[in-house]
Design a protein around this motif. Structure first.
Motif, PDB file in Angstrom:
ATOM      1  N   CYS A  52      45.496  51.977  35.538  1.00 52.69           N
ATOM      2  CA  CYS A  52      44.602  51.135  36.321  1.00 52.69           C
ATOM      3  C   CYS A  52      45.387  50.211  37.247  1.00 52.69           C
ATOM      4  O   CYS A  52      44.934  49.861  38.323  1.00 52.69           O
ATOM      5  CB  CYS A  52      43.746  50.309  35.364  1.00 52.69           C
ATOM      6  SG  CYS A  52      42.685  49.138  36.177  1.00 52.69           S
ATOM      7  N   CYS A  53      46.575  49.817  36.828  1.00 53.61           N
ATOM      8  CA  CYS A  53      47.362  48.853  37.577  1.00 53.61           C
ATOM      9  C   CYS A  53      48.813  49.317  37.670  1.00 53.61           C
ATOM     10  O   CYS A  53      49.404  49.716  36.675  1.00 53.61           O
ATOM     11  CB  CYS A  53      47.296  47.495  36.879  1.00 53.61           C
ATOM     12  SG  CYS A  53      48.148  46.193  37.760  1.00 53.61           S
ATOM     13  N   ARG A  59      50.276  55.423  39.471  1.00 57.67           N
ATOM     14  CA  ARG A  59      50.399  53.967  39.311  1.00 57.67           C
ATOM     15  C   ARG A  59      51.240  53.638  38.079  1.00 57.67           C
ATOM     16  O   ARG A  59      50.905  52.764  37.284  1.00 57.67           O
ATOM     17  CB  ARG A  59      49.025  53.310  39.252  1.00 57.67           C
ATOM     18  CG  ARG A  59      48.361  53.231  40.602  1.00 57.67           C
ATOM     19  CD  ARG A  59      47.149  52.353  40.601  1.00 57.67           C
ATOM     20  NE  ARG A  59      45.973  52.943  40.011  1.00 57.67           N
ATOM     21  CZ  ARG A  59      45.195  53.843  40.595  1.00 57.67           C
ATOM     22  NH1 ARG A  59      45.477  54.262  41.802  1.00 57.67           N
ATOM     23  NH2 ARG A  59      44.148  54.317  39.989  1.00 57.67           N
ATOM     24  N   CYS A  64      52.305  45.595  36.494  1.00 58.19           N
ATOM     25  CA  CYS A  64      51.485  44.715  37.322  1.00 58.19           C
ATOM     26  C   CYS A  64      52.086  43.331  37.502  1.00 58.19           C
ATOM     27  O   CYS A  64      51.522  42.506  38.203  1.00 58.19           O
ATOM     28  CB  CYS A  64      50.093  44.605  36.716  1.00 58.19           C
ATOM     29  SG  CYS A  64      49.262  46.188  36.738  1.00 58.19           S
ATOM     30  N   TYR A  69      51.604  46.011  43.883  1.00 57.54           N
ATOM     31  CA  TYR A  69      50.942  46.921  42.960  1.00 57.54           C
ATOM     32  C   TYR A  69      49.487  47.090  43.374  1.00 57.54           C
ATOM     33  O   TYR A  69      48.955  46.319  44.166  1.00 57.54           O
ATOM     34  CB  TYR A  69      51.027  46.427  41.515  1.00 57.54           C
ATOM     35  CG  TYR A  69      50.351  45.099  41.272  1.00 57.54           C
ATOM     36  CD1 TYR A  69      48.995  45.029  40.985  1.00 57.54           C
ATOM     37  CD2 TYR A  69      51.071  43.917  41.335  1.00 57.54           C
ATOM     38  CE1 TYR A  69      48.373  43.817  40.772  1.00 57.54           C
ATOM     39  CE2 TYR A  69      50.459  42.697  41.117  1.00 57.54           C
ATOM     40  CZ  TYR A  69      49.111  42.652  40.831  1.00 57.54           C
ATOM     41  OH  TYR A  69      48.502  41.451  40.622  1.00 57.54           O
ATOM     42  N   GLN A  70      48.857  48.108  42.840  1.00 50.65           N
ATOM     43  CA  GLN A  70      47.434  48.348  43.058  1.00 50.65           C
ATOM     44  C   GLN A  70      46.704  48.054  41.751  1.00 50.65           C
ATOM     45  O   GLN A  70      47.174  48.413  40.679  1.00 50.65           O
ATOM     46  CB  GLN A  70      47.179  49.801  43.435  1.00 50.65           C
ATOM     47  CG  GLN A  70      47.806  50.223  44.733  1.00 50.65           C
ATOM     48  CD  GLN A  70      47.631  51.724  44.956  1.00 50.65           C
ATOM     49  OE1 GLN A  70      47.264  52.473  44.070  1.00 50.65           O
ATOM     50  NE2 GLN A  70      47.915  52.156  46.171  1.00 50.65           N
ATOM     51  N   LEU A  71      45.562  47.408  41.852  1.00 54.81           N
ATOM     52  CA  LEU A  71      44.734  47.127  40.684  1.00 54.81           C
ATOM     53  C   LEU A  71      43.318  47.602  40.966  1.00 54.81           C
ATOM     54  O   LEU A  71      42.716  47.218  41.964  1.00 54.81           O
ATOM     55  CB  LEU A  71      44.727  45.630  40.366  1.00 54.81           C
ATOM     56  CG  LEU A  71      43.807  45.181  39.232  1.00 54.81           C
ATOM     57  CD1 LEU A  71      44.209  45.835  37.910  1.00 54.81           C
ATOM     58  CD2 LEU A  71      43.821  43.669  39.097  1.00 54.81           C
ATOM     59  N   ASP A  82      48.478  49.689  32.462  1.00 55.00           N
ATOM     60  CA  ASP A  82      49.674  49.899  33.270  1.00 55.00           C
ATOM     61  C   ASP A  82      50.410  51.094  32.681  1.00 55.00           C
ATOM     62  O   ASP A  82      49.851  51.819  31.867  1.00 55.00           O
ATOM     63  CB  ASP A  82      50.541  48.635  33.352  1.00 55.00           C
ATOM     64  CG  ASP A  82      51.035  48.139  32.003  1.00 55.00           C
ATOM     65  OD1 ASP A  82      51.042  48.915  31.026  1.00 55.00           O
ATOM     66  OD2 ASP A  82      51.426  46.964  31.921  1.00 55.00           O
TER      67      ASP A  82
END
Length: 105
Positions: A52-53, A59, A64, A69-71, A82
Motif C-alpha cells: 500500500c505504501c 511499492r 514509507c 513514496y506513494q500511499l 509496506d
C-alpha cells in the motif's frame, strides 16, 4: 524451515509432559498466508502482492518513512502496508484464523 516445523510438535509434547498445566497451540502462518494469497477476495483483500505504501516495483523498494513514496487511500484492500509489514486488516485476519483454529484455503 520444514525440519523445525516437524520437530516443534514433538518438542512441545515433551515439554508439556515435563511442565504440569502447560498448554500450547501451533499456528501455521505460512499455510494461512498461502491461503490468503491464493484467494484474496475470500479474506477481503484486493491486492496481496503490491504494498500500500512505498515506491518502485510493487511499492517495495523503500519504506514509507522515506521522503519519496506513494500511499494508497484504500489501505484495507491491501495485505502489505509496506514491503515488510502487513496491514491492520491482514493482522486481524491472522488473529481471527488463529483464534478460530482453522483455515479453509
Amino acid at each position: 524451515d520444514k525440519v523445525n516445523n516437524r520437530a516443534l510438535p514433538k518438542a512441545l509434547k515433551e515439554l508439556k509432559s515435563q511442565l504440569k498445566g502447560c498448554t500450547y497451540s501451533i499456528f501455521d502462518a505460512s499455510t494461512v498466508g498461502t491461503a490468503i494469497f491464493n484467494n484474496p477476495s475470500k479474506y477481503g483483500f484486493e491486492e496481496v502482492k503490491m504494498a500500500c505504501c512505498g515506491s518502485g516495483p510493487l511499492r517495495a523498494s523503500i519504506t514509507c518513512s522515506q521522503k519519496v513514496y506513494q500511499l494508497r487511500d484504500n489501505v484495507s484492500e491491501y495485505f502489505f502496508f509496506d514491503r515488510i509489514h502487513p496491514t491492520e486488516k491482514a493482522n486481524y485476519q491472522f488473529a481471527k484464523l488463529m483464534w478460530d483454529g482453522s483455515c479453509h484455503g
